[in-house]
Design a protein around this motif. Structure first.
Motif, PDB file in Angstrom:
ATOM      1  N   LYS A  11       0.783  -1.318   0.043  1.00 20.68           N
ATOM      2  CA  LYS A  11      -0.104   0.038  -0.023  1.00 20.68           C
ATOM      3  C   LYS A  11       0.835   1.250  -0.065  1.00 20.68           C
ATOM      4  O   LYS A  11       0.680   2.150  -0.773  1.00 20.68           O
ATOM      5  CB  LYS A  11      -1.200   0.048   1.216  1.00 20.68           C
ATOM      6  N   GLU A  62      -3.444  10.083   4.867  1.00 19.93           N
ATOM      7  CA  GLU A  62      -3.877   9.798   6.030  1.00 19.93           C
ATOM      8  C   GLU A  62      -4.000   8.070   6.291  1.00 19.93           C
ATOM      9  O   GLU A  62      -3.752   7.403   5.415  1.00 19.93           O
ATOM     10  CB  GLU A  62      -5.388  10.263   6.168  1.00 19.93           C
ATOM     11  N   PRO A  63      -4.133   7.783   7.500  1.00 27.07           N
ATOM     12  CA  PRO A  63      -3.985   6.440   7.929  1.00 27.07           C
ATOM     13  C   PRO A  63      -4.963   5.652   6.855  1.00 27.07           C
ATOM     14  O   PRO A  63      -4.792   4.571   6.652  1.00 27.07           O
ATOM     15  CB  PRO A  63      -4.407   6.235   9.286  1.00 27.07           C
ATOM     16  N   THR A  64      -6.144   6.238   6.606  1.00 21.39           N
ATOM     17  CA  THR A  64      -7.088   5.573   5.915  1.00 21.39           C
ATOM     18  C   THR A  64      -6.624   5.169   4.387  1.00 21.39           C
ATOM     19  O   THR A  64      -7.174   4.429   3.728  1.00 21.39           O
ATOM     20  CB  THR A  64      -8.465   6.133   5.745  1.00 21.39           C
ATOM     21  N   ASP A  65      -5.826   6.049   3.811  1.00 20.60           N
ATOM     22  CA  ASP A  65      -5.466   5.920   2.646  1.00 20.60           C
ATOM     23  C   ASP A  65      -4.685   4.583   2.577  1.00 20.60           C
ATOM     24  O   ASP A  65      -4.420   4.093   1.502  1.00 20.60           O
ATOM     25  CB  ASP A  65      -4.461   7.036   2.186  1.00 20.60           C
ATOM     26  N   PHE A  67      -5.217   1.977   4.806  1.00 20.55           N
ATOM     27  CA  PHE A  67      -5.916   0.685   5.458  1.00 20.55           C
ATOM     28  C   PHE A  67      -7.295   0.658   4.941  1.00 20.55           C
ATOM     29  O   PHE A  67      -7.923  -0.380   5.188  1.00 20.55           O
ATOM     30  CB  PHE A  67      -5.841   0.787   6.770  1.00 20.55           C
ATOM     31  N   GLU A  68      -8.012   1.871   3.890  1.00 17.19           N
ATOM     32  CA  GLU A  68      -9.077   1.444   3.332  1.00 17.19           C
ATOM     33  C   GLU A  68      -9.230   1.903   2.210  1.00 17.19           C
ATOM     34  O   GLU A  68      -9.818   2.938   1.475  1.00 17.19           O
ATOM     35  CB  GLU A  68     -10.122   2.362   4.332  1.00 17.19           C
ATOM     36  N   TYR A  69      -8.603   1.106   1.069  1.00 17.20           N
ATOM     37  CA  TYR A  69      -8.603   1.578  -0.365  1.00 17.20           C
ATOM     38  C   TYR A  69      -8.519   0.116  -0.942  1.00 17.20           C
ATOM     39  O   TYR A  69      -7.647  -0.690  -0.594  1.00 17.20           O
ATOM     40  CB  TYR A  69      -7.902   2.720  -0.813  1.00 17.20           C
TER      41      TYR A  69
END
Length: 120
Positions: A11, A62-65, A67-69
């Motif tokens: 990632k 951000e962390p979501t970039d 862990f959530e894509y």
């Protein structure tokens, strides 16, 4: 369960490629060793929280970039198609969500119109 080191490394690599950076460029921006970054991206080395924060800051993510894509497949990162998509993604990231939704709807309508012309 998948190897978390490999997932995070992949990632980070995907985000680096989206930003159009080489490993060397990112390692310089993040103030981490180039070899360390390469090992992290390959999932052969543990990444510290401190290093992860430096890399995320250097990538402006951000962390979501991480862990959530959905992972992006890179067949030929220099192809014209990939460069156009990357350019659009970067542009849309700077816009308000309502504007992005409107652009998305307009794009869908344009493609519908193009398809209808091809059918005729």
């Amino acid at each position: 369960m998948s190897n978390l080191k490999v997932i995070i490394g992949e990632k980070i690599r995907d985000q680096r490629k989206i930003k159009g950076l080489t490993q060397k460029e990112l390692s310089q921006k993040a103030n981490v060793q180039h070899t360390y970054l390469g090992d992290v991206e390959r999932g052969v080395r543990n990444i510290s929280i401190e290093s992860l924060e430096k890399i995320m800051e250097a990538l402006s993510i951000e962390p979501t970039d991480l862990f959530e894509y959905k992972a992006i497949e890179y067949k030929d990162s220099s192809s014209e198609f990939d460069l156009i998509i990357k350019d659009h993604v970067e542009l849309l990231k700077t816009k308000h969500i309502e504007d992005v939704k409107m652009i998305n709807q307009i794009t869908k309508e344009i493609f519908k119109s193009i398809e209808m012309k091809r059918i005729k």
